[in-house]
Design an enzyme around this catalytic site. Structure first.
Site, PDB file in Angstrom:
ATOM      1  N   LYS A 166       8.901   9.066  -0.238  1.00 16.74           N
ATOM      2  CA  LYS A 166       9.143   7.323  -0.843  1.00 16.74           C
ATOM      3  C   LYS A 166      10.281   6.793  -0.002  1.00 16.74           C
ATOM      4  CE  LYS A 166       4.611   5.951  -2.306  1.00 16.74           C
ATOM      5  NZ  LYS A 166       4.788   7.353  -3.277  1.00 16.74           N
TER       6      LYS A 166
HETATM    7  C1  LIG Z   1       0.113   2.490  -3.086  1.00 10.80           C
HETATM    8  C2  LIG Z   1       0.772   3.639  -4.484  1.00 10.80           C
HETATM    9  N1  LIG Z   1       1.029   3.067  -5.475  1.00 10.80           N
HETATM   10  C3  LIG Z   1       1.224   3.691  -6.742  1.00 10.80           C
HETATM   11  C4  LIG Z   1       1.603   5.348  -6.104  1.00 10.80           C
HETATM   12  C5  LIG Z   1       1.894   5.545  -7.516  1.00 10.80           C
HETATM   13  O1  LIG Z   1       3.593   6.410  -7.915  1.00 10.80           O
HETATM   14  P1  LIG Z   1       4.153   7.385  -8.330  1.00 10.80           P
HETATM   15  O2  LIG Z   1       3.834   9.066  -7.044  1.00 10.80           O
HETATM   16  O3  LIG Z   1       5.601   7.481  -8.358  1.00 10.80           O
HETATM   17  O4  LIG Z   1       3.258   8.157  -9.516  1.00 10.80           O
HETATM   18  C6  LIG Z   1       1.610   5.594  -5.628  1.00 10.80           C
HETATM   19  C7  LIG Z   1       2.420   7.317  -4.444  1.00 10.80           C
HETATM   20  O5  LIG Z   1       1.798   7.628  -3.510  1.00 10.80           O
HETATM   21  C8  LIG Z   1       1.538   4.783  -4.402  1.00 10.80           C
HETATM   22  O6  LIG Z   1       1.086   5.717  -2.366  1.00 10.80           O
END
Ligand SMILES: Cc1ncc(COP(=O)(O)O)c(C=O)c1O
Length: 335
Positions: free
Chosen positions: A184
């Site tokens: 990210k």
């Molecule tokens: C659109 C979206 N939502 C939620 C998430 C979830 O984030 P995390 O990996 O920190 O749980 C991601 C992770 O890539 C994502 O791309």
């Protein structure tokens, strides 16, 4: 893998982050503590809210919020099918039903007309994704929802630092979740953060993030009274100080990171314009500031005369790391 392999993503970690992590390691306190509080305060200040909750992933932030909103059996949550599956998993885990909405073919943002088509008395929340860093059209969803008691939760996993109609994403709806996964725009190794305008929900989510006992080990063992209560079974979702040590400096650098990404994007746009085989996805037609978490292209498979997977493999064999964002969730095996 070739030595010269260009990774899909590489975090930008400087001396400041390294020194802060070392400070955490040598302080004698490495789990949730003062650095997490500092990061939460920095976010609260940035978003002009009282409180923010740092946790160990974006998925955890959504889980805590969805649980705190009492989303459960009989409830529906509308979300785009082009998202990361973990967000739909949470809805399943809570016994509710994920309702997959189509996205605009050009911008890959959830279509307001789909929300209009899918909304009903069971809809408890909608979870639009600010895809790739382009803000979804929150006002359009709001006008469809009208007076219905439906919570808009912005999935800003891609969009820390993005703006929508002149102010930062997260300022336009009920709640927002961020992810600080290493791919990210800013990272804490793994991590996430929740902001909800309702203080009752924030308090509940905070308690649930600490197993339901409401106090972190830092508070129980050093700051406040050692007693604790269990109000409801919670989860073990707290962020570590070692992670927050990264986030404190990443957040300070975020706007600079976005400026640098924007320069690179302009270069890509120029180099790719006129190439029929690979086309950048389209821009939305309302005012936004894009944070360019990822640079997404569509392939013209007729011109390429090969499948998407073959093209991806070919890029990888030539030392270029790429990802698929995303496989449509409703097409995956479980569904
Ligand atoms: C659109 C979206 N939502 C939620 C998430 C979830 O984030 P995390 O990996 O920190 O749980 C991601 C992770 O890539 C994502 O791309």
């Amino acid at each position: 893998m070739k030595d010269s392999f260009i990774p899909f993503s590489r975090p930008t970690i400087g001396e400041e982050e390294i020194n802060e992590v070392v400070d955490s390691l040598s302080s004698g306190w490495i789990t949730t503590g003062p650095k997490v509080s500092q990061l939460e305060k920095m976010f609260a200040q940035r978003f002009s809210v009282k409180d923010s909750l740092a946790v160990n992933s974006g998925t955890a932030a959504w889980h805590l919020l969805a649980h705190s909103l009492n989303i459960g059996p009989g409830d529906e949550v509308i979300l785009p099918s082009i998202t990361w599956p973990s967000m739909a998993n949470i809805i399943e885990h809570l016994g509710a039903t994920p309702i997959f909405a189509d996205v605009d073919k050009d911008t890959v943002i959830m279509k307001p007309s789909e929300v209009e088509r899918l909304i009903n008395d069971n809809t408890k929340a909608i979870l639009p994704v600010h895809y790739a860093g382009a803000a979804a059209d929150i006002d359009a969803y709001k006008s469809i929802i009208g007076d219905h008691p439906i919570t808009i939760v912005e999935d800003a996993a891609h969009a820390i630092g993005s703006h929508y109609k002149g102010s930062e994403v997260g300022c336009h709806s009920d709640a927002i979740v961020f992810s600080f996964h290493p791919t990210k725009s800013m990272t804490t190794g793994e991590g996430g953060l929740l902001i909800c305008k309702d203080p009752y929900i924030m308090n509940k989510a905070r308690s649930l993030s600490l197993n339901g006992v409401g106090k972190s080990a830092w508070e129980r063992l050093s700051q406040s009274s050692a007693n604790y209560e269990l109000t409801e079974p919670g989860y073990k979702y707290n962020m570590l100080d070692m992670q927050a040590a990264l986030g404190i400096h990443q957040l300070k650098k975020l706007d600079n990171f976005i400026t640098l990404r924007t320069v690179l994007v302009e270069r890509y746009q120029n180099l790719l314009s006129g190439i029929g085989t690979v086309q950048p996805i389209g821009f939305v037609d309302y005012p936004i500031k894009h944070s360019w978490h990822i640079y997404v292209v569509k392939l013209n498979l007729n011109l390429l005369k090969m499948s998407r997977n073959a093209y991806v493999d070919k890029l990888k064999s030539q030392g270029i790391g790429v990802g698929i964002h995303f496989e449509a969730v409703h097409m995956l095996e479980y569904l």
